[in-house]
Design a protein around this motif. Structure first.
Motif, short mmCIF file in Angstrom:
data_model
loop_
_atom_site.label_atom_id
_atom_site.label_comp_id
_atom_site.label_asym_id
_atom_site.label_seq_id
_atom_site.Cartn_x
_atom_site.Cartn_y
_atom_site.Cartn_z
N GLY A 13 73.92 12.87 67.69
CA GLY A 13 73.03 12.96 66.53
C GLY A 13 72.18 14.21 66.55
N ASP A 14 71.47 14.44 65.44
CA ASP A 14 70.55 15.58 65.31
C ASP A 14 71.24 16.92 65.45
N GLU A 15 72.46 17.00 65.01
CA GLU A 15 73.22 18.25 65.12
C GLU A 15 72.87 19.24 64.00
N GLY A 16 72.14 18.76 62.99
CA GLY A 16 71.83 19.62 61.84
C GLY A 16 72.64 19.21 60.62
N LYS A 17 72.99 17.92 60.56
CA LYS A 17 73.81 17.41 59.44
C LYS A 17 73.10 17.61 58.11
N GLY A 18 71.80 17.26 58.08
CA GLY A 18 71.04 17.34 56.82
C GLY A 18 71.08 18.73 56.24
N LYS A 19 70.85 19.73 57.09
CA LYS A 19 70.83 21.11 56.59
C LYS A 19 72.20 21.49 56.00
N ALA A 40 68.09 7.28 61.10
CA ALA A 40 68.45 8.69 60.93
C ALA A 40 67.24 9.50 60.49
N GLY A 41 67.26 10.78 60.83
CA GLY A 41 66.24 11.71 60.35
C GLY A 41 66.93 13.03 60.07
N HIS A 42 67.14 13.33 58.81
CA HIS A 42 67.89 14.55 58.43
C HIS A 42 66.92 15.54 57.80
N THR A 43 66.81 16.70 58.42
CA THR A 43 65.78 17.67 58.02
C THR A 43 66.35 18.75 57.12
N LEU A 44 65.63 19.00 56.02
CA LEU A 44 66.01 20.06 55.09
C LEU A 44 64.82 21.00 54.97
N THR A 304 60.67 13.56 72.42
CA THR A 304 61.27 14.80 72.89
C THR A 304 62.76 14.57 73.13
N ARG A 305 63.59 15.46 72.61
CA ARG A 305 65.03 15.30 72.82
C ARG A 305 65.43 15.94 74.15
N ARG A 306 66.34 15.27 74.86
CA ARG A 306 66.89 15.82 76.10
C ARG A 306 67.88 16.93 75.72
N THR A 330 75.86 24.74 64.58
CA THR A 330 74.48 24.97 64.12
C THR A 330 73.60 25.49 65.25
N LYS A 331 72.47 26.05 64.86
CA LYS A 331 71.40 26.46 65.78
C LYS A 331 71.84 27.50 66.80
N ILE A 332 72.81 28.33 66.43
CA ILE A 332 73.27 29.39 67.33
C ILE A 332 72.10 30.31 67.66
N ASP A 333 71.17 30.48 66.71
CA ASP A 333 70.01 31.36 66.92
C ASP A 333 69.11 30.91 68.06
N VAL A 334 69.17 29.62 68.38
CA VAL A 334 68.31 29.10 69.47
C VAL A 334 68.74 29.71 70.81
N ILE A 403 78.76 28.58 60.43
CA ILE A 403 77.81 28.82 61.53
C ILE A 403 76.42 28.87 60.92
N SER A 404 75.51 28.04 61.46
CA SER A 404 74.16 28.00 60.92
C SER A 404 73.26 28.87 61.79
N THR A 405 72.50 29.75 61.13
CA THR A 405 71.71 30.74 61.87
C THR A 405 70.20 30.59 61.63
N GLY A 406 69.79 29.40 61.26
CA GLY A 406 68.37 29.13 61.03
C GLY A 406 68.24 27.86 60.22
N PRO A 407 67.02 27.29 60.17
CA PRO A 407 66.86 26.01 59.47
C PRO A 407 66.94 26.11 57.94
N ALA A 408 66.71 27.28 57.38
CA ALA A 408 66.62 27.39 55.91
C ALA A 408 68.01 27.40 55.26
P1 GDP Z 1 70.39 15.83 61.68
O1 GDP Z 1 69.86 14.50 62.06
O2 GDP Z 1 71.78 16.05 62.20
O3 GDP Z 1 70.29 16.11 60.21
O4 GDP Z 1 69.48 16.92 62.40
P2 GDP Z 1 67.87 16.90 62.50
O5 GDP Z 1 67.31 17.25 61.18
O6 GDP Z 1 67.40 15.65 63.14
O7 GDP Z 1 67.62 18.05 63.55
C1 GDP Z 1 68.05 19.35 63.35
C2 GDP Z 1 66.82 20.29 63.42
O8 GDP Z 1 67.27 21.63 63.53
C3 GDP Z 1 65.97 20.26 62.17
O9 GDP Z 1 64.65 20.51 62.53
C4 GDP Z 1 66.53 21.41 61.33
O10 GDP Z 1 65.58 21.97 60.44
C5 GDP Z 1 66.88 22.40 62.41
N1 GDP Z 1 68.02 23.28 62.12
C6 GDP Z 1 69.18 22.99 61.46
N2 GDP Z 1 70.03 24.04 61.52
C7 GDP Z 1 69.39 25.00 62.24
C8 GDP Z 1 69.76 26.31 62.68
O11 GDP Z 1 70.85 26.80 62.45
N3 GDP Z 1 68.84 27.00 63.43
C9 GDP Z 1 67.61 26.48 63.74
N4 GDP Z 1 66.80 27.22 64.48
N5 GDP Z 1 67.25 25.25 63.34
C10 GDP Z 1 68.12 24.52 62.61
#
Ligand code: GDP
Ligand code: IMO
Ligand code: MG
Length: 421
Positions: A13-19, A40-44, A304-306, A330-334, A403-408
């Motif tokens: 979970g929390d892979e960035g599905k919402g974005k 679930a918690g999907h962040t946009l 806190t996520r492990r 997703t989150k390659i920028d991290v 490939i996701s390079t940021g949350p926006a």
């Molecule tokens: P979901 O449950 O799979 O939708 O994911 P969450 O929303 O729980 O967690 C993903 C987190 O990573 C959120 O805070 C998003 O805003 C953030 N996020 C998504 N894609 C990216 C990305 O490519 N880069 C960064 N830095 N953050 C991202």
């Protein structure tokens, strides 16, 4: 006609599905949730404003999208109303945009109380659930005691079913868990009153969903991830639904011949929230650093996520189980500032008592030490970031199409348009 596609989290979970759902929804006609609930918690992130959706599909912010909560989702009326009101406060109106299956099972206050009492009783052996009543609600569905939204349409039938079920729940709460019971009349009045606020959204969804698929451009949005699947995950440290492809079929009634493409959502490293085995976990400074840079705090519970390196063994299993066509990484920028980046490629049996794993194997790659934030063109990525991505592709024999390079919204590389291929 546009493709109908599904998105499933490949890990915990929390892979960035919402974005990713939000991005793809720009060109979609419908967005459909099929399992899970407000665990679930999907962040946009839109124009620097953060929206966290728990129950309503992540396409809801787009005017062009019909959002459907399929029959496989378990619904807390309170959580639903809170989310509807928050959207309305932000100027997003839901008339003729939100549709909820009348077959969804209701999460009752006693489901939540039992979930939490059970976790307390398990103590150190607890699952680390979100405490939202998800498990007990699915239990009642499977044992055919559960109450569906459609039951609220007939007050007499509803009251009888609620009384029978809550008497049973209260017996367990009082005599097994030694906890307080919950007043049945208060719950009944509350649900009947609140039903009036949501009744306009309730329909019979199975034909509706298949009709939407006939028109194309449907995005099915999974919740949780493959390793939290009740059958295929790290049982018992899982959620109580099928988070994998079978959950999509049962949770919507879709004719799968209408679905053309499956997208796995994979974070560039792995995380897990809650207890249970996590083979590639980094219980050290590197794990802490990933978590800090990645903002790995739970969107639903604030835990806190492990963190750990990408688990490619799990990714391969997920591709197999879900019949995935491609991956969104997703989150390659991290990972921008790490000297070395590892990928976990194999391990032996997991010990479910100690959570330990033997014979862990990793491959180590050089970091890229340059910012990838906001890059939208694959060729603009640093050489070692491409090496990382292409090494993963080689391991999984599946293309990384996004490939996701940021949350926006605009921080994304789309190598192909998966709604059109
Ligand atoms: P979901 O449950 O799979 O939708 O994911 P969450 O929303 O729980 O967690 C993903 C987190 O990573 C959120 O805070 C998003 O805003 C953030 N996020 C998504 N894609 C990216 C990305 O490519 N880069 C960064 N830095 N953050 C991202
Ligand atoms: P999204 O959709 C991460 C985890 C919980 C716990 C286990 C069981 O945002 O990816 P439950 O309350 O479902 O009975 O808890 O599942 N869990 C999630 N972990 N992301 C989620 O959803 C989760 N939903 C449940 O932490 O370990
Ligand atoms: Mg989440």
């Amino acid at each position: 006609m546009k493709n109908n596609i599904f998105l499933i989290g490949t890990h915990w979970g929390d892979e960035g599905k919402g974005k990713v759902v939000d991005v793809l929804s720009a060109e979609a006609n419908a967005c459909i949730r099929f399992q899970g609930g407000h665990n679930a918690g999907h962040t946009l992130v839109i124009n620097d404003k953060k929206f966290i959706l728990h129950l309503i599909p992540s396409g809801i912010l787009r005017d062009n999208v019909k959002s459907v909560i399929g029959n496989g989702v378990v619904v807390s009326v309170d959580a639903l109303i809170a989310e509807i009101e928050e959207l309305q406060t932000n100027g997003i109106f839901l008339d003729n945009k939100l549709f909820i299956s009348q077959n969804c099972h209701l999460i009752l206050p006693t489901h939540i109380a039992i979930d939490q009492a059970r976790e307390r009783k398990l103590g150190k052996k607890s699952i680390g659930t979100t405490g939202r009543g998800i498990g007990p609600c699915y239990e009642d569905k499977t044992s055919r005691k559960g109450i569906r939204i459609l039951d609220l349409k007939n007050e007499t039938i509803f009251l009888k079913k609620l009384e029978d079920l809550m008497e049973y729940h209260n017996f367990i709460l009082k005599n097994y868990f030694h906890e307080d019971v919950i007043d049945i009349k208060i719950v009944a009045d509350d649900l009947l009153t609140k039903f009036k606020l949501i009744s306009q959204y309730i329909i019979d969804t199975d034909e509706f969903i298949n009709d939407l698929c006939m028109k194309g451009g449907v995005v099915f949005e999974g919740a949780q991830g493959t390793m939290l699947d009740i059958d295929h995950g790290t049982f018992p440290y899982v959620t109580s639904s099928n988070t994998t492809l079978s959950g999509l079929v049962s949770g919507t009634g879709v004719n799968m011949s209408l679905v053309n493409y499956g997208l796995g959502i994979t974070k560039a490293y792995s995380t897990r929230v809650g207890h249970g085995p996590f083979p590639s976990e980094l219980s050290n400074d590197i794990g802490d650093r990933i978590g800090k840079i990645g903002g790995e705090i739970g969107a639903t519970t604030g835990r806190t996520r492990r963190c750990g390196w990408l688990d490619a063994k799990v990714l391969k299993k997920s591709i197999r189980l879900n019949n995935l066509s491609g991956i969104a990484l997703t989150k390659i920028d991290v990972l921008d500032n790490f000297n070395e980046i590892s990928i976990c490629v194999d391990y032996g049996e997991i010990d479910y008592e100690s959570f330990s794993v033997e014979d862990l194997e990793f491959i180590e790659l050089p970091g890229w030490k340059t910012s990838t934030v906001g890059i939208t063109n694959y060729n603009d990525l640093p050489k070692n970031a491409k090496l990382y991505i292409e090494t993963i592709e080689g391991l999984i024999n599946t293309p990384i199409d996004i490939i996701s390079t940021g949350p926006a919204r605009d921080e994304i590389i789309q190598k192909i348009n998966i709604l059109d291929v």
